[in-house]
Design a protein around this motif. Structure first.
Motif, PDB file in Angstrom:
ATOM      1  N   VAL A 295       0.839  -1.202   0.000  1.00  0.00           N
ATOM      2  CA  VAL A 295       0.000   0.000   0.000  1.00  0.00           C
ATOM      3  C   VAL A 295       0.874   1.251   0.000  1.00  0.00           C
ATOM      4  N   GLN A 296       1.934   1.247   0.798  1.00  0.00           N
ATOM      5  CA  GLN A 296       2.850   2.391   0.836  1.00  0.00           C
ATOM      6  C   GLN A 296       3.436   2.660  -0.547  1.00  0.00           C
ATOM      7  N   LEU A 297       3.796   1.610  -1.245  1.00  0.00           N
ATOM      8  CA  LEU A 297       4.398   1.723  -2.570  1.00  0.00           C
ATOM      9  C   LEU A 297       3.388   2.162  -3.635  1.00  0.00           C
ATOM     10  N   LEU A 298       2.154   1.690  -3.545  1.00  0.00           N
ATOM     11  CA  LEU A 298       1.169   1.880  -4.611  1.00  0.00           C
ATOM     12  C   LEU A 298       0.186   3.032  -4.395  1.00  0.00           C
ATOM     13  N   LYS A 299       0.081   3.561  -3.183  1.00  0.00           N
ATOM     14  CA  LYS A 299      -1.001   4.497  -2.839  1.00  0.00           C
ATOM     15  C   LYS A 299      -1.066   5.745  -3.715  1.00  0.00           C
ATOM     16  N   ASP A 300       0.052   6.264  -4.167  1.00  0.00           N
ATOM     17  CA  ASP A 300       0.023   7.500  -4.950  1.00  0.00           C
ATOM     18  C   ASP A 300      -0.526   7.306  -6.358  1.00  0.00           C
ATOM     19  N   GLY A 301      -0.602   6.073  -6.826  1.00  0.00           N
ATOM     20  CA  GLY A 301      -1.136   5.802  -8.155  1.00  0.00           C
ATOM     21  C   GLY A 301      -2.564   5.283  -8.145  1.00  0.00           C
ATOM     22  N   ILE A 302      -3.205   5.335  -6.994  1.00  0.00           N
ATOM     23  CA  ILE A 302      -4.550   4.781  -6.849  1.00  0.00           C
ATOM     24  C   ILE A 302      -5.550   5.917  -6.631  1.00  0.00           C
ATOM     25  N   ASP A 303      -6.558   5.996  -7.501  1.00  0.00           N
ATOM     26  CA  ASP A 303      -7.624   6.986  -7.317  1.00  0.00           C
ATOM     27  C   ASP A 303      -8.908   6.354  -6.797  1.00  0.00           C
ATOM     28  N   LEU A 304      -9.095   5.084  -7.082  1.00  0.00           N
ATOM     29  CA  LEU A 304     -10.236   4.325  -6.573  1.00  0.00           C
ATOM     30  C   LEU A 304      -9.687   3.085  -5.882  1.00  0.00           C
ATOM     31  N   VAL A 305     -10.381   2.591  -4.886  1.00  0.00           N
ATOM     32  CA  VAL A 305      -9.928   1.384  -4.197  1.00  0.00           C
ATOM     33  C   VAL A 305      -9.769   0.237  -5.195  1.00  0.00           C
ATOM     34  N   THR A 306     -10.644   0.176  -6.182  1.00  0.00           N
ATOM     35  CA  THR A 306     -10.554  -0.894  -7.181  1.00  0.00           C
ATOM     36  C   THR A 306      -9.288  -0.791  -8.035  1.00  0.00           C
ATOM     37  N   ASP A 307      -8.699   0.408  -8.144  1.00  0.00           N
ATOM     38  CA  ASP A 307      -7.424   0.560  -8.869  1.00  0.00           C
ATOM     39  C   ASP A 307      -6.312  -0.247  -8.212  1.00  0.00           C
ATOM     40  N   SER A 308      -6.447  -0.502  -6.919  1.00  0.00           N
ATOM     41  CA  SER A 308      -5.400  -1.216  -6.197  1.00  0.00           C
ATOM     42  C   SER A 308      -5.267  -2.661  -6.680  1.00  0.00           C
ATOM     43  N   ASP A 309      -6.343  -3.229  -7.217  1.00  0.00           N
ATOM     44  CA  ASP A 309      -6.287  -4.601  -7.736  1.00  0.00           C
ATOM     45  C   ASP A 309      -5.284  -4.697  -8.889  1.00  0.00           C
ATOM     46  N   THR A 310      -5.427  -3.820  -9.861  1.00  0.00           N
ATOM     47  CA  THR A 310      -4.531  -3.817 -11.016  1.00  0.00           C
ATOM     48  C   THR A 310      -3.123  -3.452 -10.594  1.00  0.00           C
ATOM     49  N   ALA A 311      -3.004  -2.475  -9.701  1.00  0.00           N
ATOM     50  CA  ALA A 311      -1.674  -2.054  -9.241  1.00  0.00           C
ATOM     51  C   ALA A 311      -0.943  -3.209  -8.559  1.00  0.00           C
ATOM     52  N   LEU A 312      -1.640  -3.946  -7.708  1.00  0.00           N
ATOM     53  CA  LEU A 312      -1.008  -5.085  -7.037  1.00  0.00           C
ATOM     54  C   LEU A 312      -0.689  -6.195  -8.034  1.00  0.00           C
ATOM     55  N   SER A 313      -1.593  -6.489  -8.931  1.00  0.00           N
ATOM     56  CA  SER A 313      -1.348  -7.527  -9.943  1.00  0.00           C
ATOM     57  C   SER A 313      -0.127  -7.180 -10.785  1.00  0.00           C
ATOM     58  N   ASN A 314      -0.009  -5.919 -11.178  1.00  0.00           N
ATOM     59  CA  ASN A 314       1.160  -5.484 -11.945  1.00  0.00           C
ATOM     60  C   ASN A 314       2.444  -5.631 -11.136  1.00  0.00           C
ATOM     61  N   LEU A 315       2.377  -5.272  -9.858  1.00  0.00           N
ATOM     62  CA  LEU A 315       3.549  -5.391  -8.996  1.00  0.00           C
ATOM     63  C   LEU A 315       3.978  -6.846  -8.852  1.00  0.00           C
ATOM     64  N   LEU A 316       3.015  -7.734  -8.631  1.00  0.00           N
ATOM     65  CA  LEU A 316       3.334  -9.143  -8.417  1.00  0.00           C
ATOM     66  C   LEU A 316       3.783  -9.850  -9.693  1.00  0.00           C
TER      67      LEU A 316
END
Length: 148
Positions: free
Chosen positions: A117-138
């Protein structure tokens, strides 16, 4: 006795009346903040208001009479601002629960989730954006990007 006022019509980007068919979604405090800015401003360039600040500053004298246009991109931006304004623990709980409920992760809390979350939070505008952000990271091939 309370006072009531009717604010101007909210318009879609094509200037037609905004309706549920335009796909508007509720996103909590960001929606309240964004809706308040349709017809009102506090006289400054400030766009970000908590509910408490809106209650404190809102004045009928500064309400605009013309129709306001609803832009989903602005609402999305505003939601991102409100997400980043949450206490880190609240944001981590919100996103951790999301990842667990969607099956991306089996746990909703812990050091990995805090760091992600610390790494990805600045690129997330909607909570659902975190799904793609985490998938991309992993799915990132870290080894291939390292110099030898």
């Amino acid at each position: 006795m309370p006072f009531f006022a009717h604010v101007s019509l909210i318009l879609a980007p094509d200037r037609s009346k905004l309706s549920k068919r335009h796909g508007a979604t509720s996103v909590g405090q960001a929606m309240v903040n964004y809706m308040a800015l349709f017809d009102w401003g506090d006289g400054t360039e400030n766009e970000f208001f908590t509910i408490e600040k809106l209650v404190e500053k809102l004045s009928i004298r500064r309400v605009n009479k013309s129709g306001a246009v609803f832009y989903s991109t602005m609402l999305r931006y505003m939601n991102g601002q409100h997400l980043r304004a949450l206490l880190f623990e609240e944001l981590t709980n919100l996103i951790g629960e999301r990842w667990k409920s969607t099956g991306l992760l089996t746990e909703s809390e812990g050091p990995f989730i805090d760091e992600a979350v610390q790494l990805l939070k600045d690129g997330i505008d909607l909570v659902t954006d975190s799904d793609t952000a985490l998938s991309n990271l992993l799915s990132c091939r870290v080894h291939a990007t390292l110099s030898r």
